[in-house]
Design a protein around this motif. Structure first.
Motif, mmCIF file in Angstrom:
data_model
loop_
_atom_site.group_PDB
_atom_site.id
_atom_site.type_symbol
_atom_site.label_atom_id
_atom_site.label_comp_id
_atom_site.label_asym_id
_atom_site.label_seq_id
_atom_site.Cartn_x
_atom_site.Cartn_y
_atom_site.Cartn_z
ATOM 1 N N GLU A 6 0.877 -1.286 -0.021
ATOM 2 C CA GLU A 6 -0.087 -0.051 0.070
ATOM 3 C C GLU A 6 0.895 1.380 0.053
ATOM 4 O OE1 GLU A 6 -1.976 -2.933 2.891
ATOM 5 O OE2 GLU A 6 -0.204 -2.369 2.449
ATOM 6 N N SER A 7 0.262 2.410 -0.485
ATOM 7 C CA SER A 7 0.999 3.567 -0.317
ATOM 8 C C SER A 7 -0.184 4.605 -0.626
ATOM 9 C CB SER A 7 2.125 3.884 -1.628
ATOM 10 O OG SER A 7 1.286 3.659 -2.798
ATOM 11 N N GLY A 8 0.181 5.873 -0.518
ATOM 12 C CA GLY A 8 -0.597 6.915 -0.657
ATOM 13 C C GLY A 8 -1.272 7.645 0.588
ATOM 14 N N GLY A 9 -1.054 7.158 1.863
ATOM 15 C CA GLY A 9 -1.482 7.662 3.099
ATOM 16 C C GLY A 9 -0.750 9.115 3.333
ATOM 17 N N GLY A 10 -1.310 9.555 4.407
ATOM 18 C CA GLY A 10 -0.795 10.872 4.610
ATOM 19 C C GLY A 10 -1.680 11.481 5.535
ATOM 20 N N SER A 11 -1.220 12.928 5.825
ATOM 21 C CA SER A 11 -2.057 13.632 6.758
ATOM 22 C C SER A 11 -2.814 14.736 5.809
ATOM 23 C CB SER A 11 -1.151 14.401 7.967
ATOM 24 O OG SER A 11 -0.582 13.501 8.673
ATOM 25 N N VAL A 12 -3.906 15.025 5.989
ATOM 26 C CA VAL A 12 -4.758 15.980 5.195
ATOM 27 C C VAL A 12 -5.804 16.758 6.278
ATOM 28 C CG1 VAL A 12 -4.597 14.551 3.248
ATOM 29 C CG2 VAL A 12 -6.618 14.403 4.590
ATOM 30 N N GLN A 13 -6.324 17.780 5.957
ATOM 31 C CA GLN A 13 -7.433 18.597 6.665
ATOM 32 C C GLN A 13 -8.721 17.804 6.309
ATOM 33 O OE1 GLN A 13 -6.958 21.295 8.651
ATOM 34 N NE2 GLN A 13 -4.583 20.655 8.451
ATOM 35 N N ALA A 14 -9.697 17.805 7.208
ATOM 36 C CA ALA A 14 -11.117 17.483 7.028
ATOM 37 C C ALA A 14 -11.480 18.161 5.476
ATOM 38 C CB ALA A 14 -12.022 17.846 7.988
ATOM 39 N N GLY A 15 -12.532 17.192 4.862
ATOM 40 C CA GLY A 15 -12.833 17.740 3.598
ATOM 41 C C GLY A 15 -11.904 17.561 2.494
ATOM 42 N N ALA A 42 -8.220 0.696 13.754
ATOM 43 C CA ALA A 42 -7.546 1.841 14.895
ATOM 44 C C ALA A 42 -7.128 0.980 16.185
ATOM 45 C CB ALA A 42 -8.913 2.742 15.209
ATOM 46 N N PRO A 43 -6.019 1.427 16.562
ATOM 47 C CA PRO A 43 -5.504 0.959 17.661
ATOM 48 C C PRO A 43 -6.440 0.417 18.680
ATOM 49 C CG PRO A 43 -4.443 2.980 17.255
ATOM 50 C CD PRO A 43 -5.521 3.006 16.367
ATOM 51 N N GLY A 44 -6.375 -0.821 19.089
ATOM 52 C CA GLY A 44 -7.252 -1.320 20.109
ATOM 53 C C GLY A 44 -8.740 -1.707 19.588
ATOM 54 N N LYS A 45 -8.876 -1.756 18.410
ATOM 55 C CA LYS A 45 -10.126 -1.751 17.798
ATOM 56 C C LYS A 45 -9.978 -3.121 16.997
ATOM 57 C CE LYS A 45 -12.362 2.404 18.773
ATOM 58 N NZ LYS A 45 -13.324 3.562 18.326
ATOM 59 N N GLU A 46 -11.245 -3.625 16.539
ATOM 60 C CA GLU A 46 -11.532 -4.578 15.348
ATOM 61 C C GLU A 46 -11.323 -3.806 14.050
ATOM 62 O OE1 GLU A 46 -14.435 -7.776 17.821
ATOM 63 O OE2 GLU A 46 -14.976 -6.858 15.886
ATOM 64 N N ARG A 47 -10.887 -4.797 13.167
ATOM 65 C CA ARG A 47 -10.764 -4.375 11.991
ATOM 66 C C ARG A 47 -11.838 -4.286 11.328
ATOM 67 N NH1 ARG A 47 -6.014 -7.715 9.218
ATOM 68 N NH2 ARG A 47 -7.682 -9.597 9.634
ATOM 69 N N GLU A 48 -12.090 -3.086 10.484
ATOM 70 C CA GLU A 48 -13.393 -2.813 9.863
ATOM 71 C C GLU A 48 -13.168 -2.814 8.291
ATOM 72 O OE1 GLU A 48 -16.337 1.124 9.636
ATOM 73 O OE2 GLU A 48 -14.294 1.326 10.112
ATOM 74 N N THR A 92 -9.583 8.615 10.183
ATOM 75 C CA THR A 92 -8.267 8.572 10.710
ATOM 76 C C THR A 92 -7.860 7.209 11.256
ATOM 77 O OG1 THR A 92 -8.095 10.765 11.101
ATOM 78 C CG2 THR A 92 -6.455 9.232 12.530
ATOM 79 N N VAL A 93 -7.304 6.316 10.605
ATOM 80 C CA VAL A 93 -6.930 5.101 10.963
ATOM 81 C C VAL A 93 -5.806 4.191 10.140
ATOM 82 C CG1 VAL A 93 -8.945 4.023 12.355
ATOM 83 C CG2 VAL A 93 -8.881 4.081 9.737
ATOM 84 N N TYR A 113 -10.034 -13.429 3.394
ATOM 85 C CA TYR A 113 -9.095 -12.788 2.674
ATOM 86 C C TYR A 113 -7.742 -13.499 2.949
ATOM 87 C CZ TYR A 113 -12.199 -9.209 1.037
ATOM 88 O OH TYR A 113 -13.047 -8.458 0.543
ATOM 89 N N ASN A 114 -6.943 -13.888 1.792
ATOM 90 C CA ASN A 114 -5.798 -14.723 1.999
ATOM 91 C C ASN A 114 -4.517 -13.856 2.259
ATOM 92 O OD1 ASN A 114 -7.490 -16.169 -0.255
ATOM 93 N ND2 ASN A 114 -7.063 -17.445 1.475
ATOM 94 N N TYR A 115 -4.419 -12.825 1.509
ATOM 95 C CA TYR A 115 -3.204 -12.073 1.630
ATOM 96 C C TYR A 115 -3.448 -10.479 2.036
ATOM 97 C CZ TYR A 115 -2.120 -15.846 -1.417
ATOM 98 O OH TYR A 115 -1.942 -17.086 -1.995
ATOM 99 N N TRP A 116 -2.536 -9.722 2.816
ATOM 100 C CA TRP A 116 -2.793 -8.745 3.267
ATOM 101 C C TRP A 116 -1.252 -7.956 3.004
ATOM 102 C CZ3 TRP A 116 -7.221 -7.035 5.693
ATOM 103 C CH2 TRP A 116 -8.351 -8.019 6.214
ATOM 104 N N GLY A 117 -1.592 -6.344 3.038
ATOM 105 C CA GLY A 117 -0.376 -5.580 2.852
ATOM 106 C C GLY A 117 -0.313 -5.055 4.226
ATOM 107 N N GLN A 118 0.879 -4.281 4.466
ATOM 108 C CA GLN A 118 1.427 -3.788 5.494
ATOM 109 C C GLN A 118 0.718 -2.605 6.163
ATOM 110 O OE1 GLN A 118 2.623 -2.959 2.598
ATOM 111 N NE2 GLN A 118 2.786 -0.665 3.001
ATOM 112 N N GLY A 119 -0.242 -1.983 5.527
ATOM 113 C CA GLY A 119 -0.886 -0.960 5.825
ATOM 114 C C GLY A 119 -0.348 0.433 5.558
ATOM 115 N N THR A 120 -1.171 1.509 5.489
ATOM 116 C CA THR A 120 -0.932 2.869 5.227
ATOM 117 C C THR A 120 -1.767 3.829 6.149
ATOM 118 O OG1 THR A 120 -0.217 4.628 3.641
ATOM 119 C CG2 THR A 120 -2.263 3.203 3.161
ATOM 120 N N GLN A 121 -1.001 4.701 6.842
ATOM 121 C CA GLN A 121 -1.635 5.487 7.935
ATOM 122 C C GLN A 121 -2.355 6.634 7.071
ATOM 123 O OE1 GLN A 121 -2.203 4.971 11.194
ATOM 124 N NE2 GLN A 121 -3.415 7.052 11.229
ATOM 125 N N VAL A 122 -3.722 6.838 7.516
ATOM 126 C CA VAL A 122 -4.354 8.134 7.254
ATOM 127 C C VAL A 122 -4.902 8.896 8.374
ATOM 128 C CG1 VAL A 122 -6.628 8.962 6.101
ATOM 129 C CG2 VAL A 122 -5.350 6.796 5.147
#
Length: 125
Positions: A6-15, A42-48, A92-93, A113-122
């Motif tokens: 995965e790629s493309g995550g980052g920090s943005v403003q609402a909207g 999210a940390p401590g929560k189930e995958r959605e 934000t997760v 699902y059999n395969y997963w990526g490493q994740g990207t933070q938004v």
């Protein structure tokens, strides 16, 4: 050896918008036969489950992102995208790409699902 990157995550403003990418490689079967999905956790929560697309371009979205997010894929580049518009703070997760030989009626189940990526933070502020 299947890899999802995965790629493309980052920090943005609402909207604002972000586009996540998931580059797939190493499938022994035709990549297009797999169902591709995006999940978030999210940390401590189930995958959605967020969205999925199958080889017939059937798409499905969780209610909270319907109308704001679009999942699509480019078979030529083996890449799946998640276009995220009108982002909210609650988006934000960490986002994860997944692939599997999943029947479309079961795409919301992460255990299919059999395969997963490493994740990207938004992060949306």
């Amino acid at each position: 050896h299947v890899q999802l990157v995965e790629s493309g995550g980052g920090s943005v403003q609402a909207g604002e918008s972000l586009r996540l990418s998931c580059a797939a490689s190493g499938f022994t079967r035709t990549r297009s036969s797999y169902c591709m999905g995006w999940f978030r956790q999210a940390p401590g929560k189930e995958r959605e489950w967020v969205a999925s697309i199958d080889s017939y371009k059937n798409r499905k979205y969780t209610a909270s992102v319907k109308g704001r997010f679009t999942i699509y894929q480019e078979h030529a580049t083996h890449t799946v995208y998640l276009q995220m518009n009108s982002l909210k703070a609650e988006d934000t997760v960490m986002y994860y790409c997944a692939a599997g030989l999943v029947r479309f009626e079961s795409v919301t189940n992460d255990d299919r699902y059999n395969y997963w990526g490493q994740g990207t933070q938004v992060t949306v502020s």
